[in-house]
Design a protein around this motif. Structure first.
Motif, PDB file in Angstrom:
ATOM      1  N   MET A   1       0.834  -1.303   0.068  1.00 40.59           N
ATOM      2  CA  MET A   1      -0.120  -0.006  -0.064  1.00 40.59           C
ATOM      3  C   MET A   1       1.073   1.306  -0.175  1.00 40.59           C
ATOM      4  O   MET A   1       1.632   1.293   0.667  1.00 40.59           O
ATOM      5  CB  MET A   1      -0.982   0.013   1.326  1.00 40.59           C
ATOM      6  N   PRO A   2       0.605   2.304  -0.900  1.00 41.07           N
ATOM      7  CA  PRO A   2       1.514   3.462  -0.969  1.00 41.07           C
ATOM      8  C   PRO A   2       1.248   4.409   0.200  1.00 41.07           C
ATOM      9  O   PRO A   2       0.202   4.498   0.919  1.00 41.07           O
ATOM     10  CB  PRO A   2       1.089   4.070  -2.348  1.00 41.07           C
ATOM     11  N   GLU A   3       2.429   5.079   0.632  1.00 39.36           N
ATOM     12  CA  GLU A   3       2.169   5.882   1.673  1.00 39.36           C
ATOM     13  C   GLU A   3       1.296   7.013   1.678  1.00 39.36           C
ATOM     14  O   GLU A   3       1.159   7.902   0.378  1.00 39.36           O
ATOM     15  CB  GLU A   3       3.488   6.448   2.196  1.00 39.36           C
ATOM     16  N   ALA A   4       0.558   7.703   2.230  1.00 40.77           N
ATOM     17  CA  ALA A   4      -0.073   8.721   2.631  1.00 40.77           C
ATOM     18  C   ALA A   4       0.722   9.952   2.558  1.00 40.77           C
ATOM     19  O   ALA A   4       0.436  11.030   2.114  1.00 40.77           O
ATOM     20  CB  ALA A   4      -1.374   8.698   3.458  1.00 40.77           C
ATOM     21  N   LEU A   5       1.600   9.616   3.777  1.00 36.22           N
ATOM     22  CA  LEU A   5       2.648  10.938   4.031  1.00 36.22           C
ATOM     23  C   LEU A   5       3.822  10.059   4.134  1.00 36.22           C
ATOM     24  O   LEU A   5       4.087   9.270   4.642  1.00 36.22           O
ATOM     25  CB  LEU A   5       2.259  11.509   5.464  1.00 36.22           C
ATOM     26  N   LEU A   6       5.018  10.758   3.267  1.00 32.90           N
ATOM     27  CA  LEU A   6       6.249  10.355   3.196  1.00 32.90           C
ATOM     28  C   LEU A   6       7.249  11.383   3.300  1.00 32.90           C
ATOM     29  O   LEU A   6       7.145  12.489   2.732  1.00 32.90           O
ATOM     30  CB  LEU A   6       6.525   9.620   1.911  1.00 32.90           C
ATOM     31  N   LEU A   7       8.124  11.461   4.416  1.00 34.07           N
ATOM     32  CA  LEU A   7       9.028  12.513   4.434  1.00 34.07           C
ATOM     33  C   LEU A   7      10.293  11.836   4.256  1.00 34.07           C
ATOM     34  O   LEU A   7      10.838  10.630   4.942  1.00 34.07           O
ATOM     35  CB  LEU A   7       9.041  12.909   5.840  1.00 34.07           C
ATOM     36  N   LYS A   8      11.145  12.325   3.406  1.00 36.43           N
ATOM     37  CA  LYS A   8      12.388  11.866   2.670  1.00 36.43           C
ATOM     38  C   LYS A   8      13.723  12.741   3.302  1.00 36.43           C
ATOM     39  O   LYS A   8      13.705  13.721   2.746  1.00 36.43           O
ATOM     40  CB  LYS A   8      12.406  11.243   1.352  1.00 36.43           C
ATOM     41  N   LYS A   9      14.576  12.361   4.062  1.00 40.59           N
ATOM     42  CA  LYS A   9      15.589  13.188   4.439  1.00 40.59           C
ATOM     43  C   LYS A   9      15.329  14.515   4.491  1.00 40.59           C
ATOM     44  O   LYS A   9      16.039  15.460   4.079  1.00 40.59           O
ATOM     45  CB  LYS A   9      16.726  12.857   3.575  1.00 40.59           C
ATOM     46  N   VAL A  10      14.393  14.897   5.580  1.00 40.24           N
ATOM     47  CA  VAL A  10      13.768  16.088   5.677  1.00 40.24           C
ATOM     48  C   VAL A  10      14.885  17.099   6.580  1.00 40.24           C
ATOM     49  O   VAL A  10      14.939  16.828   7.591  1.00 40.24           O
ATOM     50  CB  VAL A  10      12.454  16.264   5.981  1.00 40.24           C
ATOM     51  N   SER A  11      15.131  18.210   6.067  1.00 40.19           N
ATOM     52  CA  SER A  11      15.929  18.978   7.066  1.00 40.19           C
ATOM     53  C   SER A  11      15.038  20.379   6.812  1.00 40.19           C
ATOM     54  O   SER A  11      14.975  20.773   5.571  1.00 40.19           O
ATOM     55  CB  SER A  11      17.381  19.333   6.610  1.00 40.19           C
ATOM     56  N   ALA A  12      14.876  21.042   7.859  1.00 39.59           N
ATOM     57  CA  ALA A  12      13.946  22.320   7.778  1.00 39.59           C
ATOM     58  C   ALA A  12      14.234  23.111   9.198  1.00 39.59           C
ATOM     59  O   ALA A  12      14.607  22.603  10.145  1.00 39.59           O
ATOM     60  CB  ALA A  12      12.421  21.956   7.700  1.00 39.59           C
TER      61      ALA A  12
ATOM     62  N   GLU B   1      16.990  17.806  11.093  1.00 38.86           N
ATOM     63  CA  GLU B   1      17.815  17.221  10.326  1.00 38.86           C
ATOM     64  C   GLU B   1      17.570  15.773   9.844  1.00 38.86           C
ATOM     65  O   GLU B   1      17.575  15.149  10.721  1.00 38.86           O
ATOM     66  CB  GLU B   1      19.306  17.373  10.702  1.00 38.86           C
ATOM     67  N   GLY B   2      17.550  15.567   8.675  1.00 44.29           N
ATOM     68  CA  GLY B   2      17.414  14.150   8.254  1.00 44.29           C
ATOM     69  C   GLY B   2      16.264  13.111   8.578  1.00 44.29           C
ATOM     70  O   GLY B   2      16.398  12.016   8.791  1.00 44.29           O
ATOM     71  N   VAL B   3      14.839  13.870   8.827  1.00 47.50           N
ATOM     72  CA  VAL B   3      13.852  13.254   9.171  1.00 47.50           C
ATOM     73  C   VAL B   3      13.127  12.325   8.195  1.00 47.50           C
ATOM     74  O   VAL B   3      13.267  12.600   7.115  1.00 47.50           O
ATOM     75  CB  VAL B   3      12.808  14.157   9.913  1.00 47.50           C
ATOM     76  N   GLU B   4      12.851  10.974   8.615  1.00 50.61           N
ATOM     77  CA  GLU B   4      12.460  10.117   7.691  1.00 50.61           C
ATOM     78  C   GLU B   4      11.197   9.448   8.310  1.00 50.61           C
ATOM     79  O   GLU B   4      11.137   9.230   9.474  1.00 50.61           O
ATOM     80  CB  GLU B   4      13.407   8.901   7.589  1.00 50.61           C
ATOM     81  N   LEU B   5      10.055   9.436   7.634  1.00 54.31           N
ATOM     82  CA  LEU B   5       8.963   9.230   8.118  1.00 54.31           C
ATOM     83  C   LEU B   5       7.916   8.649   6.952  1.00 54.31           C
ATOM     84  O   LEU B   5       7.871   9.407   5.917  1.00 54.31           O
ATOM     85  CB  LEU B   5       7.887  10.211   8.772  1.00 54.31           C
ATOM     86  N   ALA B   6       7.234   7.396   7.255  1.00 54.04           N
ATOM     87  CA  ALA B   6       6.213   7.134   6.101  1.00 54.04           C
ATOM     88  C   ALA B   6       4.939   6.573   7.067  1.00 54.04           C
ATOM     89  O   ALA B   6       5.283   5.790   7.856  1.00 54.04           O
ATOM     90  CB  ALA B   6       7.003   5.829   5.495  1.00 54.04           C
ATOM     91  N   LEU B   7       3.900   7.019   6.745  1.00 53.36           N
ATOM     92  CA  LEU B   7       2.518   6.649   6.967  1.00 53.36           C
ATOM     93  C   LEU B   7       1.604   6.181   6.106  1.00 53.36           C
ATOM     94  O   LEU B   7       1.580   6.892   5.170  1.00 53.36           O
ATOM     95  CB  LEU B   7       2.089   7.781   7.932  1.00 53.36           C
ATOM     96  N   VAL B   8       1.098   5.087   6.115  1.00 55.10           N
ATOM     97  CA  VAL B   8      -0.053   4.715   5.193  1.00 55.10           C
ATOM     98  C   VAL B   8      -1.372   5.111   5.603  1.00 55.10           C
ATOM     99  O   VAL B   8      -1.445   5.568   6.876  1.00 55.10           O
ATOM    100  CB  VAL B   8      -0.054   2.886   4.805  1.00 55.10           C
ATOM    101  N   ALA B   9      -2.274   5.396   4.621  1.00 61.42           N
ATOM    102  CA  ALA B   9      -3.673   5.648   5.020  1.00 61.42           C
ATOM    103  C   ALA B   9      -4.428   5.040   5.973  1.00 61.42           C
ATOM    104  O   ALA B   9      -4.247   3.754   6.289  1.00 61.42           O
ATOM    105  CB  ALA B   9      -4.625   5.512   3.943  1.00 61.42           C
TER     106      ALA B   9
ATOM    107  N   GLU C   1      -3.183   4.932   9.351  1.00 60.59           N
ATOM    108  CA  GLU C   1      -2.067   4.720  10.441  1.00 60.59           C
ATOM    109  C   GLU C   1      -1.913   5.952  11.098  1.00 60.59           C
ATOM    110  O   GLU C   1      -2.176   7.061  10.683  1.00 60.59           O
ATOM    111  CB  GLU C   1      -0.684   4.491   9.580  1.00 60.59           C
ATOM    112  N   SER C   2      -1.617   5.808  12.519  1.00 58.38           N
ATOM    113  CA  SER C   2      -1.334   6.964  13.335  1.00 58.38           C
ATOM    114  C   SER C   2      -0.095   6.803  13.937  1.00 58.38           C
ATOM    115  O   SER C   2       0.526   5.881  13.764  1.00 58.38           O
ATOM    116  CB  SER C   2      -2.446   6.626  14.718  1.00 58.38           C
ATOM    117  N   VAL C   3       0.467   8.138  14.277  1.00 53.62           N
ATOM    118  CA  VAL C   3       1.619   8.053  14.769  1.00 53.62           C
ATOM    119  C   VAL C   3       1.857   9.030  16.024  1.00 53.62           C
ATOM    120  O   VAL C   3       0.821   9.889  16.056  1.00 53.62           O
ATOM    121  CB  VAL C   3       2.758   8.396  13.829  1.00 53.62           C
ATOM    122  N   SER C   4       2.589   8.955  16.820  1.00 48.65           N
ATOM    123  CA  SER C   4       2.621   9.757  18.046  1.00 48.65           C
ATOM    124  C   SER C   4       3.998  10.360  18.114  1.00 48.65           C
ATOM    125  O   SER C   4       5.123   9.379  17.918  1.00 48.65           O
ATOM    126  CB  SER C   4       2.263   8.980  19.365  1.00 48.65           C
ATOM    127  N   VAL C   5       4.174  11.537  18.051  1.00 50.38           N
ATOM    128  CA  VAL C   5       5.620  12.100  18.309  1.00 50.38           C
ATOM    129  C   VAL C   5       5.801  12.644  19.816  1.00 50.38           C
ATOM    130  O   VAL C   5       4.928  13.501  20.232  1.00 50.38           O
ATOM    131  CB  VAL C   5       5.554  13.145  17.339  1.00 50.38           C
TER     132      VAL C   5
END
Length: 67
Positions: A1-12, A21-29, A31-35
């Motif tokens: 299943m493709p990711e609904a949200l994808l962060l690739k090596k994000v620096s902001a 720096e270098g944030v990687e994250l992948a969430l499919v439709a 799915e939940s995440v807690s930061v």
């Protein structure tokens, strides 16, 4: 299943200041995440970056297949 949200090596951050720096994250439709983390480690900056409210210095953010 493709990711609904994808962060690739994000620096902001804010202007020239890099907070994430270098944030990687992948969430499919459906799915939940807690930061979690202590004050000042970039939790709010991560959310602001996904919403486009910070300066993206490097990497890519993909939402439902669109950059």
């Amino acid at each position: 299943m493709p990711e609904a949200l994808l962060l690739k090596k994000v620096s902001a951050g804010y202007g020239e200041t890099v907070v994430l720096e270098g944030v990687e994250l992948a969430l499919v439709a459906g799915e939940s995440v807690s930061v979690i983390g202590r004050n000042g480690v970039g939790k709010s900056t991560l959310l602001a970056t996904v919403m486009g409210h910070t300066t993206l210095h490097q990497g890519e953010i993909v939402l439902n297949g669109e950059s």
